[in-house]
Design a protein around this motif. Structure first.
Motif, PDB file in Angstrom:
ATOM      1  N   THR A 186      -1.244  -6.441 -22.989  1.00  0.00           N
ATOM      2  CA  THR A 186      -2.435  -6.917 -23.695  1.00  0.00           C
ATOM      3  C   THR A 186      -2.413  -8.434 -23.828  1.00  0.00           C
ATOM      4  OG1 THR A 186      -2.574  -4.843 -24.943  1.00  0.00           O
ATOM      5  CG2 THR A 186      -3.780  -6.722 -25.810  1.00  0.00           C
ATOM      6  N   GLN A 187      -1.239  -8.978 -24.091  1.00  0.00           N
ATOM      7  CA  GLN A 187      -1.104 -10.424 -24.242  1.00  0.00           C
ATOM      8  C   GLN A 187      -1.445 -11.152 -22.942  1.00  0.00           C
ATOM      9  OE1 GLN A 187      -0.452 -12.465 -26.787  1.00  0.00           O
ATOM     10  NE2 GLN A 187      -0.345 -14.320 -25.515  1.00  0.00           N
ATOM     11  N   VAL A 188      -0.880 -10.706 -21.816  1.00  0.00           N
ATOM     12  CA  VAL A 188      -1.136 -11.419 -20.558  1.00  0.00           C
ATOM     13  C   VAL A 188      -2.568 -11.208 -20.081  1.00  0.00           C
ATOM     14  CG1 VAL A 188       1.277 -11.385 -19.857  1.00  0.00           C
ATOM     15  CG2 VAL A 188      -0.236  -9.537 -19.092  1.00  0.00           C
ATOM     16  N   ARG A 189      -3.186 -10.122 -20.501  1.00  0.00           N
ATOM     17  CA  ARG A 189      -4.585  -9.884 -20.122  1.00  0.00           C
ATOM     18  C   ARG A 189      -5.540 -10.769 -20.916  1.00  0.00           C
ATOM     19  NH1 ARG A 189      -6.682  -4.358 -22.168  1.00  0.00           N
ATOM     20  NH2 ARG A 189      -6.871  -5.634 -24.067  1.00  0.00           N
ATOM     21  N   ASP A 190      -5.324 -10.836 -22.226  1.00  0.00           N
ATOM     22  CA  ASP A 190      -6.301 -11.478 -23.101  1.00  0.00           C
ATOM     23  C   ASP A 190      -5.979 -12.921 -23.460  1.00  0.00           C
ATOM     24  OD1 ASP A 190      -7.624  -9.059 -23.122  1.00  0.00           O
ATOM     25  OD2 ASP A 190      -6.792  -8.410 -25.046  1.00  0.00           O
ATOM     26  N   ASN A 191      -4.689 -13.240 -23.563  1.00  0.00           N
ATOM     27  CA  ASN A 191      -4.298 -14.593 -23.992  1.00  0.00           C
ATOM     28  C   ASN A 191      -3.139 -15.131 -23.168  1.00  0.00           C
ATOM     29  OD1 ASN A 191      -6.017 -14.957 -26.518  1.00  0.00           O
ATOM     30  ND2 ASN A 191      -4.961 -13.025 -26.999  1.00  0.00           N
ATOM     31  N   PRO A 192      -3.305 -15.195 -21.856  1.00  0.00           N
ATOM     32  CA  PRO A 192      -2.199 -15.687 -21.023  1.00  0.00           C
ATOM     33  C   PRO A 192      -2.038 -17.196 -21.126  1.00  0.00           C
ATOM     34  CG  PRO A 192      -4.131 -15.363 -19.663  1.00  0.00           C
ATOM     35  CD  PRO A 192      -4.502 -14.884 -21.050  1.00  0.00           C
TER      36      PRO A 192
END
Length: 401
Positions: A186-192
């Motif tokens: 989720t982190q790399v998808r939304d806030n990389p």
């Protein structure tokens, strides 16, 4: 909606049904003629959850599928060999049940003390597993006070052991591995951290259309390889010879290529041959594929260009091989990408790699330990990156936030 995690429940004295992903490769021991585990990566990934339940005094009841037995027992796909291997990894003796539901399993669990573990037989030996039947889900639910899903690799399947049982047992929570996978992806998808580079390969563009569209929102570059390349190329008017193409997806591929044109990169050159069986590349084509030839790997110019993009990245996501990785002659592009991702990670990038062939490439090249996060999911990883529903997660108990 956030879901409850293992830390939110007290497992002391409780029957804890843990859906693990023990879908591991088996080999036969020549001395004993018995199957043994060839790669225990997925088993080791489940150990933190199993050990937590044992250490906190719960009864750990493990369920998993293995292979595709077609809804009936298959001795070659029994989890008995996995139970033997798990026994070597934890201090507690691992019991094994040749049944998955029913009175015999209930009796075995009732006879266990707190802090004990049992592995039940392959869930896919029962046709109710893939059908998510009420009877099979009810049978699994009858074994549990608490349900834990730690099988991220199966989270995109609405099966009885993932979605069905979770709807019947409360609380139903995420295990350690599931929690880690969801958080990182989720982190790399939304806030990389930018620039973000996504590398997508494999056979079918249809499997990755939603992922391309979602990642294009934050990616600086999306690097395409594998057979999915040729659906894009044909859709854009290029000759692809006899390369694999999803003819029914050409218009969608053209639309997607236009939408993502500012970040989407297709190979500049291709290793081609008349057939995979020849095991000998016929040559390298720049641009179009010659008539009667198959595009089977990315070429050297593409390797260099992709490696340059990867070297500049702060975040890297990779899912899918660049060519027919199973054949040595057409594996060089995939191996080169593995090296480029590992080097970028060494230099400070955060890298996430998932999908069977991509992970195999890392293992073959000896670079898996140089990757920030190796995901245990292929299809599940793609669906989460797309933002699509994952039934095995959706069915879990909502957290009060």
């Amino acid at each position: 909606m956030k879901k409850l995690t293992l830390d939110a429940v007290n497992v002391q004295g409780k029957r804890v049904l843990i859906r693990v992903d023990f879908n591991v490769p088996l080999t036969h021991n020549d001395d004993t003629n018995r199957p043994t585990v060839a790669d225990d990566t997925r088993i080791r990934a489940a150990l933190p959850t199993i050990r937590h339940v044992l250490d906190k005094g719960g009864k750990a009841i493990l369920i998993s599928h293995l292979g595709r037995p077609g809804g009936s027992p298959d001795p070659d796909l029994s989890l008995a060999a996995v139970a033997d291997h798990l026994d070597t990894l934890i201090e507690e003796r691992v019991r094994f049940s040749s049944n998955t539901t029913g009175d015999a399993v209930q009796e075995a669990i009732d006879g266990m003390g707190n802090g004990c573990v049992i592995l039940l037989e392959n869930t896919r030996f029962d046709p109710g597993e893939k059908a998510n039947s009420d009877d099979f889900a009810d049978g699994l639910a009858a074994l549990a006070d608490i349900y834990v899903n730690d099988a991220f690799g199966a989270a995109h399947r609405a099966h009885a052991s993932t979605a069905g049982v979770a709807a019947r047992v409360q609380p139903a929570v995420m295990g350690r591995l599931m929690e880690k996978e969801v958080k990182i992806l989720t982190q790399v998808r939304d806030n990389p951290e930018s620039p973000m580079v996504a590398i997508l390969g494999g056979a079918k563009v249809s499997d990755k259309m939603g992922t391309v569209r979602r990642l294009a929102e934050n990616a600086s570059h999306i690097l395409v390889g594998g057979a999915m390349t040729y659906t894009f190329m044909k859709a854009m008017g290029h000759d692809v010879g006899g390369s694999l193409v999803e003819e029914d997806r050409l218009q969608q591929a053209k639309t997607l290529a236009d939408e993502a044109s500012s970040v989407l990169h297709l190979p500049q050159d291709h290793v081609y041959a008349a057939s995979i069986e020849d095991n000998t590349p016929a040559g390298v084509a720049e641009g179009d594929i010659p008539e009667g030839q198959l595009g089977l790997d990315i070429g050297p110019a593409t390797v260099k260009a992709y490696a340059d993009y990867i070297a500049e990245a702060e975040t890297i996501i990779w899912n899918g091989p660049m060519g027919v990785f199973e054949t040595e002659a057409f594996a060089q592009g995939t191996l080169a990408i593995a090296e480029a991702v590992a080097e970028a990670t060494d230099n400070g990038a955060f890298s996430v790699v998932g999908g069977g062939d991509s992970v195999s490439a890392l293992n073959v090249s000896g670079k898996a330990d140089r990757i920030s996060h190796v995901s245990t999911g292929g299809g599940a990883m793609l669906q989460l990156l797309e933002g699509a529903s994952l039934p095995g997660i959706d069915a879990l108990t909502d957290a009060d936030v």
